[in-house]
Every structure is written in structure tokens, then in C-alpha cells.
Motif scaffolding. Structure first.
Motif, PDB file in Angstrom:
ATOM      1  N   THR A 105     -21.020   2.733  12.218  1.00  0.00           N
ATOM      2  CA  THR A 105     -20.833   3.606  11.063  1.00  0.00           C
ATOM      3  C   THR A 105     -22.049   4.509  10.973  1.00  0.00           C
ATOM      4  O   THR A 105     -23.131   4.157  11.459  1.00  0.00           O
ATOM      5  N   ARG A 276     -12.840  -4.255   6.729  1.00  0.00           N
ATOM      6  CA  ARG A 276     -13.157  -4.581   5.343  1.00  0.00           C
ATOM      7  C   ARG A 276     -14.666  -4.605   5.122  1.00  0.00           C
ATOM      8  O   ARG A 276     -15.176  -4.135   4.089  1.00  0.00           O
ATOM      9  N   LYS A 279     -15.951  -1.006   5.017  1.00  0.00           N
ATOM     10  CA  LYS A 279     -15.615  -0.332   3.759  1.00  0.00           C
ATOM     11  C   LYS A 279     -16.585  -0.729   2.649  1.00  0.00           C
ATOM     12  O   LYS A 279     -16.994   0.104   1.836  1.00  0.00           O
ATOM     13  N   GLU A 280     -16.953  -2.008   2.600  1.00  0.00           N
ATOM     14  CA  GLU A 280     -17.893  -2.456   1.580  1.00  0.00           C
ATOM     15  C   GLU A 280     -19.278  -1.858   1.825  1.00  0.00           C
ATOM     16  O   GLU A 280     -19.983  -1.490   0.875  1.00  0.00           O
ATOM     17  N   LYS A 282     -19.858   1.034   3.292  1.00  0.00           N
ATOM     18  CA  LYS A 282     -19.747   2.443   2.918  1.00  0.00           C
ATOM     19  C   LYS A 282     -19.792   2.611   1.397  1.00  0.00           C
ATOM     20  O   LYS A 282     -20.397   3.552   0.874  1.00  0.00           O
ATOM     21  N   ARG A 283     -19.154   1.699   0.688  1.00  0.00           N
ATOM     22  CA  ARG A 283     -19.134   1.800  -0.768  1.00  0.00           C
ATOM     23  C   ARG A 283     -20.543   1.680  -1.342  1.00  0.00           C
ATOM     24  O   ARG A 283     -20.903   2.399  -2.286  1.00  0.00           O
ATOM     25  N   ARG A 284     -21.344   0.801  -0.774  1.00  0.00           N
ATOM     26  CA  ARG A 284     -22.691   0.603  -1.295  1.00  0.00           C
ATOM     27  C   ARG A 284     -23.664   1.678  -0.822  1.00  0.00           C
ATOM     28  O   ARG A 284     -24.549   2.099  -1.566  1.00  0.00           O
ATOM     29  N   THR A 285     -23.505   2.120   0.413  1.00  0.00           N
ATOM     30  CA  THR A 285     -24.428   3.137   0.917  1.00  0.00           C
ATOM     31  C   THR A 285     -24.123   4.514   0.344  1.00  0.00           C
ATOM     32  O   THR A 285     -25.027   5.360   0.287  1.00  0.00           O
ATOM     33  N   ASN A 286     -22.895   4.768  -0.070  1.00  0.00           N
ATOM     34  CA  ASN A 286     -22.578   6.060  -0.677  1.00  0.00           C
ATOM     35  C   ASN A 286     -23.325   6.265  -1.991  1.00  0.00           C
ATOM     36  O   ASN A 286     -23.552   7.405  -2.408  1.00  0.00           O
ATOM     37  N   VAL A 287     -23.688   5.162  -2.651  1.00  0.00           N
ATOM     38  CA  VAL A 287     -24.457   5.283  -3.889  1.00  0.00           C
ATOM     39  C   VAL A 287     -25.848   5.845  -3.600  1.00  0.00           C
ATOM     40  O   VAL A 287     -26.387   6.644  -4.369  1.00  0.00           O
ATOM     41  N   GLN A 304     -26.041  -6.897   2.502  1.00  0.00           N
ATOM     42  CA  GLN A 304     -24.583  -6.999   2.440  1.00  0.00           C
ATOM     43  C   GLN A 304     -24.049  -7.893   3.553  1.00  0.00           C
ATOM     44  O   GLN A 304     -23.125  -8.689   3.336  1.00  0.00           O
TER      45      GLN A 304
END
Length: 325
Positions: A105, A276, A279-280, A282-287, A304
């Protein structure tokens, strides 16, 4: 003299002597304290100093001030999470690991006053007990063969052995690095392979082409799957010669999982077991958006991965049946 009752920080911090602020037994040092600075904790300290309150429990005394760290150092409480992540990512690996999944990623990072894209590689492996574990995390600027080779060599040094199949997307230089470092077979992710095949045809005909290609993957053995895939390529060649050439070139890689037990094929034909987790992440790093350095990425992504590893260890069901390993 009429005193106001001092504010208490916690209910447990109240003193019996201060239950009635107008009592005449209050000592002069306590009575002369300004109301704005007299707290329950301070009052108890003064009374203990004067011997009016005995505290046999050492924990009831004021806690000593912590010595601040030297310049360039950090508090140990802030260092412990990073230490746990480092110990987790560098732990030794024991036993054989027949299957290894690799996925990349991309995150943004500041480097020399510029914002660059770095590849974050996550490695997940399954051992002979049928359990999967996160075995590595690597960060680099590119996906050249030297980048992949250095990561795979670090896994081998930590004890990763017995790898028979590596599942990943068609990253540049990865196939050669797998052959040179591990000597294992390579399974090209079938999901990404199907998307690449669909890019050669118009959108209105992608469903028809996908249905024809899937006929090869439902065959019982490798020989039947290879024969079916070649037959489909010959049928598509007159209208889509580039698609047929793509199928011919990637046939061996996309059908590598057919050489392994049928009970395992649904989980080793693609990198879906990592979707999965990605995705988790990405969700945390997008912050965060843009990371200042590699260490910041390792701390966040590594935390994570450590959390996910603990969840997998608590699962009762194995990823693969132990009898089929």
C-alpha cells in the motif's frame, strides 16, 4: 474567623479535619493560607507535616516529582508502545511457513522538503499448524528487485523457511527476488489479474470475458485448467489479440495455486486475506495524511498490525485445517 471550605479534587481526597472549616482546632499555617491556593491535597500535606494526621500508608503521601528526561530523550511511557511494535516486527520465526502473502500500500511522506509516495509492504504467512501470522513490515521508495530482495532476506534471517508459495500482485522485480532468495513458486493474485484482463476489452463486454476466464479456475486440476485457459485465449485472439497474448504470458503464474491441495485454493489464489487489514490501515493513515518520516509510519502501521495479530491469536478457528496441512 469564617473560612470557606476548600475545593476537593476527588471525593477520596477529603480530610476529616476539614469537614467543618469553622472549627477552632485549625492550625494557624492552614488558616492563613489564601483560599485560592488551598486545596484538599495541600491541606492534607500541611496537616501531616504538623503531625495532626498520621499516614502509615506510604501511598497516601504526595507522590515525588518525576525527574524530567534529558534533552533529546522522551518519557519511558511514550517509548513503550514503540518498543512493543519493534519487538513484534523483529521477533524470531520458528517452524515452516508454506504460504506467504505480500501486499503493498502507498502512503505520503515528507522527504527533503518534498512529498513523496512510499511503498509499505505487509507480509502475512501461514504455518504448518494452519494459523496465520503477520511476519513483517517494510518501507521503501520503490518496488525494484533490490527492494524486494532486501525485505525477503530480512525475513529469512529471522527464521522464515519452508515457503512453498508466495502470493502477491505483479510487482516489479518481485518474481525474480522470490526465485533468487526463497526458491518458491509465485502465485499472481487472481483478482488483480482479472482486472488487468478486463482492461483490454470494452466495458460492455467485460462480463462476458470474465465469465469465460472463470471457467478455467473451476477445473479440478492444473492440466484441465491450463487447457481451458488456452482454449479461451484462442477464442478471444481474433478480436482481442492483446488480451490473448496477456493470457499466454501469465498462464503459469495465475494457475500456480492449482498445484496445491484443493482445500487451500480458495485462500491462496489471491491476496484477499489481506484486504480487510489493508482497509483498516488505510482508514487510520488517511487521518494523518502526510507522515514526517519512516518511523512515524512504522509506529502507526505497526501498532495496527500488532492489534490485528492479537485478534488472530484469540480466534479458535484456524485459517487452514490442521489435517490438510
Amino acid at each position: 474567623m469564617n473560612l470557606s471550605r476548600p475545593k476537593t479534587q476527588t471525593p477520596a481526597g477529603e480530610s476529616r479535619v476539614l469537614s467543618d472549616p469553622n472549627k477552632s482546632c485549625l492550625p494557624f499555617p492552614l488558616a492563613s493560607c489564601p483560599k485560592s491556593t488551598l486545596t484538599s491535597r495541600r491541606a492534607q500535606y500541611i496537616l501531616r507535616f504538623l503531625g495532626l494526621i498520621l499516614s502509615p500508608d506510604p501511598t497516601a503521601l504526595p507522590r515525588p516529582r518525576r525527574t524530567p528526561p534529558a534533552r533529546g530523550e522522551i518519557w519511558p511511557s511514550l517509548l513503550s508502545p514503540h518498543t512493543a511494535v519493534g519487538a513484534f516486527l523483529d521477533r524470531p520465526l520458528a517452524g515452516d511457513w508454506p504460504y506467504l502473502w505480500l501486499d503493498a500500500t502507498y502512503l505520503k511522506q515528507r522527504e527533503g522538503g518534498r512529498i513523496v509516495s512510499v511503498a509499505v509492504i505487509i507480509a502475512v504467512a501461514a504455518n504448518t499448524d494452519g494459523k496465520r501470522e503477520i511476519v513483517g513490515l517494510h518501507i521503501g521508495p520503490s518496488e525494484a528487485e533490490t527492494f524486494w530482495a532486501s525485505f525477503l532476506k530480512s525475513l529469512v534471517r529471522r527464521g522464515l523457511r519452508g515457503v512453498k508459495l508466495v502470493i502477491s500482485d505483479a510487482h516489479e522485480g518481485l518474481k525474480a527476488a522470490i526465485r533468487r532468495v526463497m526458491g518458491a513458486s509465485w502465485q499472481r493474485c487472481r483478482v488483480h489479474w482479472m482486472r488487468n484482463a478486463q482492461s483490454y476489452v470494452a466495458k460492455g463486454q467485460q462480463s462476458m470475458v470474465s465469465a469465460a476466464l472463470r471457467q478455467a479456475f473451476i477445473q479440478a486440476d492444473r492440466a484441465s485448467a491450463s487447457q481451458t485457459l488456452r482454449h479461451v485465449a484462442d477464442q478471444l485472439r481474433p478480436k482481442w489479440p492483446k488480451l490473448a497474448a496477456f493470457i499466454d504470458d501469465s498462464e503459469v503464474d495465475v494457475l500456480a495455486h492449482m498445484d496445491f491441495p484443493a482445500q487451500h485454493r480458495s485462500k491462496i489464489h489471491s491476496t484477499n486475506p489481506l484486504e480487510r487489514l489493508n482497509k483498516e490501515i488505510k482508514r487510520r493513515t488517511n487521518v494523518v495524511g502526510i507522515f514526517p518520516n519512516d518511523a512515524a509510519i512504522v509506529r502507526l502501521v505497526g501498532s495496527q498490525l500488532l492489534e490485528q495479530q492479537e485478534e488472530w491469536q484469540l480466534e479458535r478457528r484456524r485459517f487452514f485445517s490442521e489435517a490438510t496441512m
